[in-house]
Design a protein around this motif. Sequence first.
Motif, PDB file in Angstrom:
ATOM      1  N   THR A  47       0.853  -1.185   0.000  1.00  0.00           N
ATOM      2  CA  THR A  47       0.000   0.000   0.000  1.00  0.00           C
ATOM      3  C   THR A  47       0.891   1.238   0.000  1.00  0.00           C
ATOM      4  N   LEU A  48       0.675   2.128  -0.973  1.00  0.00           N
ATOM      5  CA  LEU A  48       1.497   3.328  -1.099  1.00  0.00           C
ATOM      6  C   LEU A  48       0.784   4.595  -0.638  1.00  0.00           C
ATOM      7  N   THR A  49      -0.447   4.480  -0.169  1.00  0.00           N
ATOM      8  CA  THR A  49      -1.196   5.654   0.266  1.00  0.00           C
ATOM      9  C   THR A  49      -0.452   6.356   1.400  1.00  0.00           C
ATOM     10  N   ASP A  50      -0.341   7.665   1.324  1.00  0.00           N
ATOM     11  CA  ASP A  50       0.321   8.511   2.322  1.00  0.00           C
ATOM     12  C   ASP A  50       1.823   8.269   2.429  1.00  0.00           C
ATOM     13  N   SER A  51       2.419   7.589   1.460  1.00  0.00           N
ATOM     14  CA  SER A  51       3.860   7.395   1.512  1.00  0.00           C
ATOM     15  C   SER A  51       4.564   8.533   0.774  1.00  0.00           C
ATOM     16  N   PHE A  52       5.820   8.763   1.114  1.00  0.00           N
ATOM     17  CA  PHE A  52       6.590   9.846   0.524  1.00  0.00           C
ATOM     18  C   PHE A  52       8.069   9.483   0.565  1.00  0.00           C
ATOM     19  N   VAL A  53       8.878  10.261  -0.152  1.00  0.00           N
ATOM     20  CA  VAL A  53      10.320  10.040  -0.205  1.00  0.00           C
ATOM     21  C   VAL A  53      11.002  11.217   0.465  1.00  0.00           C
ATOM     22  N   ARG A  54      11.987  10.910   1.281  1.00  0.00           N
ATOM     23  CA  ARG A  54      12.778  11.932   1.954  1.00  0.00           C
ATOM     24  C   ARG A  54      14.244  11.674   1.638  1.00  0.00           C
ATOM     25  N   ILE A  55      15.004  12.742   1.400  1.00  0.00           N
ATOM     26  CA  ILE A  55      16.433  12.637   1.121  1.00  0.00           C
ATOM     27  C   ILE A  55      17.183  13.051   2.381  1.00  0.00           C
ATOM     28  N   SER A  56      18.080  12.155   2.855  1.00  0.00           N
ATOM     29  CA  SER A  56      18.902  12.505   4.018  1.00  0.00           C
ATOM     30  C   SER A  56      20.277  11.858   3.872  1.00  0.00           C
ATOM     31  N   ASP A  57      21.308  12.622   4.136  1.00  0.00           N
ATOM     32  CA  ASP A  57      22.702  12.170   4.055  1.00  0.00           C
ATOM     33  C   ASP A  57      23.035  11.578   2.684  1.00  0.00           C
ATOM     34  N   GLU A  59      21.132   9.996   0.643  1.00  0.00           N
ATOM     35  CA  GLU A  59      20.401   8.767   0.351  1.00  0.00           C
ATOM     36  C   GLU A  59      18.906   9.061   0.297  1.00  0.00           C
ATOM     37  N   ALA A  60      18.195   8.341  -0.547  1.00  0.00           N
ATOM     38  CA  ALA A  60      16.746   8.503  -0.671  1.00  0.00           C
ATOM     39  C   ALA A  60      16.067   7.394   0.128  1.00  0.00           C
ATOM     40  N   TRP A  61      15.085   7.778   0.938  1.00  0.00           N
ATOM     41  CA  TRP A  61      14.368   6.826   1.797  1.00  0.00           C
ATOM     42  C   TRP A  61      12.880   6.917   1.537  1.00  0.00           C
ATOM     43  N   LEU A  62      12.235   5.763   1.449  1.00  0.00           N
ATOM     44  CA  LEU A  62      10.787   5.673   1.278  1.00  0.00           C
ATOM     45  C   LEU A  62      10.149   5.518   2.654  1.00  0.00           C
ATOM     46  N   HIS A  63       9.256   6.432   3.001  1.00  0.00           N
ATOM     47  CA  HIS A  63       8.588   6.433   4.307  1.00  0.00           C
ATOM     48  C   HIS A  63       7.107   6.084   4.133  1.00  0.00           C
ATOM     49  N   ASN A  64       6.518   5.456   5.142  1.00  0.00           N
ATOM     50  CA  ASN A  64       5.086   5.150   5.244  1.00  0.00           C
ATOM     51  C   ASN A  64       4.548   4.194   4.189  1.00  0.00           C
ATOM     52  N   ALA A  65       5.400   3.499   3.476  1.00  0.00           N
ATOM     53  CA  ALA A  65       4.916   2.478   2.541  1.00  0.00           C
ATOM     54  C   ALA A  65       4.650   1.220   3.364  1.00  0.00           C
ATOM     55  N   HIS A  66       3.468   0.661   3.209  1.00  0.00           N
ATOM     56  CA  HIS A  66       3.088  -0.515   3.996  1.00  0.00           C
ATOM     57  C   HIS A  66       3.246  -1.766   3.146  1.00  0.00           C
ATOM     58  N   ILE A  67       4.173  -2.634   3.550  1.00  0.00           N
ATOM     59  CA  ILE A  67       4.329  -3.948   2.930  1.00  0.00           C
ATOM     60  C   ILE A  67       3.919  -4.948   3.997  1.00  0.00           C
ATOM     61  N   PRO A  79       9.046  -5.784   9.817  1.00  0.00           N
ATOM     62  CA  PRO A  79       7.986  -4.867  10.271  1.00  0.00           C
ATOM     63  C   PRO A  79       7.315  -4.229   9.049  1.00  0.00           C
ATOM     64  N   PRO A  80       5.985  -4.104   9.049  1.00  0.00           N
ATOM     65  CA  PRO A  80       5.283  -3.646   7.847  1.00  0.00           C
ATOM     66  C   PRO A  80       5.558  -2.197   7.447  1.00  0.00           C
ATOM     67  N   LYS A  81       5.693  -1.281   8.395  1.00  0.00           N
ATOM     68  CA  LYS A  81       5.909   0.134   8.065  1.00  0.00           C
ATOM     69  C   LYS A  81       7.265   0.574   8.569  1.00  0.00           C
ATOM     70  N   GLN A  82       8.285   0.385   7.755  1.00  0.00           N
ATOM     71  CA  GLN A  82       9.613   0.855   8.115  1.00  0.00           C
ATOM     72  C   GLN A  82      10.175   1.661   6.950  1.00  0.00           C
ATOM     73  N   GLN A  83      11.228   2.426   7.227  1.00  0.00           N
ATOM     74  CA  GLN A  83      11.882   3.150   6.152  1.00  0.00           C
ATOM     75  C   GLN A  83      12.573   2.142   5.248  1.00  0.00           C
ATOM     76  N   VAL A 108       6.832  11.626  -4.278  1.00  0.00           N
ATOM     77  CA  VAL A 108       5.945  10.549  -3.846  1.00  0.00           C
ATOM     78  C   VAL A 108       6.115   9.338  -4.768  1.00  0.00           C
ATOM     79  N   PRO A 109       5.891   8.136  -4.238  1.00  0.00           N
ATOM     80  CA  PRO A 109       5.912   6.959  -5.104  1.00  0.00           C
ATOM     81  C   PRO A 109       4.588   6.850  -5.866  1.00  0.00           C
ATOM     82  N   LEU A 110       4.670   6.499  -7.148  1.00  0.00           N
ATOM     83  CA  LEU A 110       3.469   6.359  -7.965  1.00  0.00           C
ATOM     84  C   LEU A 110       3.033   4.906  -8.102  1.00  0.00           C
ATOM     85  N   ARG A 111       4.001   4.018  -8.276  1.00  0.00           N
ATOM     86  CA  ARG A 111       3.652   2.605  -8.405  1.00  0.00           C
ATOM     87  C   ARG A 111       4.846   1.727  -8.067  1.00  0.00           C
TER      88      ARG A 111
END
Length: 153
Positions: A47-57, A59-67, A79-83, A108-111
Amino acid sequence: MPRRNPDDPVLATNKKAFHDYTILERYEAGIKLTGTEVKSCRERAVTLTDSFVRISDGEAWLHNAHIAVYGQGNRFNHPPKQQRKLLLHAAEIRKLAQMLGEKGGTVVPLRVYLKQGLVKVEIAYCKGKTHGDKREDLRRKQDDLEARRAMRR
């Protein structure tokens, strides 16, 4: 539940992103996953709803993506919701970081899809739509639908 084509490479889409944002630039990124995450993705439990990408140090990290947790997993399940780290070229990360510095933009992730057996994520740099823009898009879609129906008759 409708049957899904097993040959279809698209595992999940973020329909909310297409409604809430104007997509300006798209990128394809790999994603660093564990074994149970990959198996869960192949079952389309993403599930990608409400997920976003943040750049830190740098590196690109995907946040709030539920697997979802893999059903056949054992104590080493994820864990289902991790970076999750996104695999992009350094130049692409620098370009995204520069664009994120501008006001009103987000990534944001599209697909999520399979490409040659690997799980990939399509991310996009987007600008938020106003309420009026969303209404305009809905009107345009409705008009196109009515025009196609009239052409069929």
